[in-house]
Design a protein around this motif. Structure first.
Motif: not given
Length: 559
Positions: A283-294
């Motif tokens: 949960y802590i590892r995945s708490s930050d959303p990723v940036t979708i490039v394309t």
């Protein structure tokens, strides 16, 4: 074809050894507990009251404790990934056993359901016996308040009875929703009901509270069957009379009984804490959303998604778990990485096929249809992607493609995704792996599907020719649907056109050719695709071959 002992041991030996150890542990626990309650002096009076129902209910409870402990371990994905990645700890055989973690989880789940049915049935008999065999001599043993009490009221008025009913209902929901038809037709039902395991374990912890079954504590002062001071020989039953006369035993005090201390928590607390710690870490590892490039739409309803995440590292063959709150806050879906981050490029990618409600809604958020009310005038507009969270990466069987001298990768349709990352790694010039030759077979219904990774295949082919290693990569493409067949007429795809075949592969012929070219070697076979392909390959890998080549079968399966 005849089964080769050498090939069978290579493919089936490890998992069958684990299976036999697991079955042996279950059998030993069942028999040991059964004999304890049937012959143990501390359960003498309780056994006389309840009979075989006591022994069977407790023996099945021991097996349930073991499997409720083991069923959580295969779901500790981060732990399994760590073990898989630590090559000093795990050998190739160990990693292949880790690939069966989902099967072991299912086996433990089936055992829990079966022995729960046995446990419940035995306890229903016990409740009836508590009512009919009400003991006036030993009131502490009674669960019923009086002789002939309705068994239904006994169940609904005790903690073990009420919690037992709740456990059965939860287990029934989880079992039904885990069936293949429900998982395929409505994955959401499976996902939500499966998370009831938290409630299940919570209730399981308090199931033994209440002391329904009791044991005798003063065996020395009151040996079972002894003559009490107010009891004549005529009041004794035959077996007690014989024992009393033989031993000439007189009771020094009345029998004392105490309920058992709950032991279930001793079995499940360790794995449950381990699983909870892992879930917290994930949960802590995945708490930050990723940036979708394309996001790119490909033929045959496939979408490619390129993303960026800080400190994200992955190996070819691994997969991630995707969560999109805009679609569902609690649903998580696994997708194989088709591109791993490198030193030069930190982006990573997946390819997902739009099948089902979740992928359909997710694709609509990624690539919304153009609005009819928008002006035709050209305008600069930044695309807004939905918020996405990524958990992982997690280990997969395809990681071991590089750990064989020779590997055969077989893909069916979108099952090509685990191997796309492997091919990308070869193109990016990864070093330090063992692989000397790679055979790649890709089967698709439509020729348009090959365009998903056509650029990658052609680039890898060109690179190997420039490095004077044309035999390193052996490629075969099959179009299984011959209706309205087209060709890849583009000039840039000429290397693929020359390797494009019509019809279904003749797997025996393919494996025989590979065996003749690699005599007396171990070839890693990696399959991701329909069950029909994997079953055929699995059977052929276990068969006898004149070349002496051993094919080790590995099947991609998400846990």
């Amino acid at each position: 074809m005849a089964v080769s002992v050498r090939s069978w041991v290579a493919n089936e030996g490890g998992k069958h050894l684990v299976l036999m150890l697991w079955l042996g542990a279950n059998t030993w626990l069942f028999l040991r507990t059964y004999l304890l309650y049937s012959t143990g002096q501390q359960y003498h009076y309780l056994y006389k009251m309840l009979g075989l129902g006591l022994c069977i209910s407790r023996a099945s409870a021991s097996v349930l404790n073991l499997n409720c402990c083991l069923v959580l371990l295969p779901m500790c994905r981060s732990l399994l990934t760590f073990i898989r990645g630590t090559h000093t700890v795990s050998s190739r055989k160990t990693r292949r056993l880790l690939d069966k973690s989902k099967s072991f989880h299912v086996a433990c789940g089936v055992a829990i359901c079966l022995f729960s049915a046995v446990h419940v049935s035995a306890h229903l008999v016990n409740v009836v016996n508590f009512s009919l065999s009400y003991s006036d001599d030993f009131p502490a043993l009674n669960l019923a308040r009086y002789r002939g009490e309705d068994p239904k009221w006994i169940i609904l008025s005790t903690i073990p009875g009420v919690t037992g009913v709740l456990l059965v209902l939860i287990l029934l929901l989880m079992f039904i929703s885990s069936s293949y038809c429900i998982r395929v037709s409505n994955y959401e039902i499976f996902w939500y009901t499966h998370n009831l395991f938290i409630v299940f374990y919570t209730i399981l912890m308090v199931h033994m509270v209440g002391g329904a079954l009791k044991y005798q504590t003063n065996l020395k002062a009151h040996p079972p069957g002894c003559l009490r001071t107010n009891q004549s020989n005529s009041k004794l039953q035959d077996e007690d009379l014989v024992q009393a006369e033989d031993d000439d035993i007189r009771c020094r005090e009345d029998a004392h009984f105490e309920p058992h201390y709950p032991q279930t928590w001793l079995w499940v607390s360790g794995p449950l804490c381990l699983y909870c710690v892992e879930r917290l870490y994930r949960y802590i590892r995945s708490s930050d959303p990723v940036t979708i490039v394309t996001a790119i739409r490909h033929p045959c309803n496939v979408v490619e998604l390129r993303m960026l995440k800080k400190d994200f590292k992955a190996r070819p063959g691994q997969y991630i778990v995707l969560n999109c709150p805009g679609v569902s806050s609690f649903e998580n879906h696994p997708f194989t990485l088709t591109k791993c981050p490198t030193a030069n490029k930190e982006t990573f990618g997946i390819h997902l096929r739009v099948v089902g409600d979740w992928t359909d809604r997710f694709t609509q958020l990624l690539l919304p249809p153009p609005r009819a009310d928008m002006e035709i005038l050209p305008m600069v507009q930044q695309r807004r992607y939905p918020k996405v969270f990524v958990d992982g990466p997690f280990g997969g069987p395809s990681e071991d493609v590089f750990n064989y001298d020779v590997s055969l990768c077989v893909a069916g349709g979108i099952g090509v995704t685990p191997f796309a990352c492997v091919l990308q790694a070869l193109l990016d010039g990864w070093r330090g792996f063992r692989l000397q030759r790679l055979y790649f077979v890709w089967v698709c219904k439509e020729i348009q599907s090959f365009y998903w990774f056509a650029e990658l295949l052609c680039a890898l082919h060109k690179k190997l020719w420039q490095e004077n290693r044309p035999d390193y990569f052996n490629l075969k493409l099959y179009v299984s649907c011959t209706e309205s067949l087209q060709r890849m007429s583009e000039e840039r795809y000429r290397p693929l056109s020359s390797r494009l075949l019509v019809g279904r592969p003749k797997w025996k012929m393919i494996l025989d050719e590979i065996g003749k070219s690699n005599k007396n070697r171990r070839v890693g076979v990696f399959c991701c695709g329909p069950k029909s392909i994997s079953k055929t390959l699995h059977r052929l890998c276990n068969s006898t071959r004149s070349s002496g080549t051993v094919f080790e079968f590995n099947k991609e399966s998400f846990s």
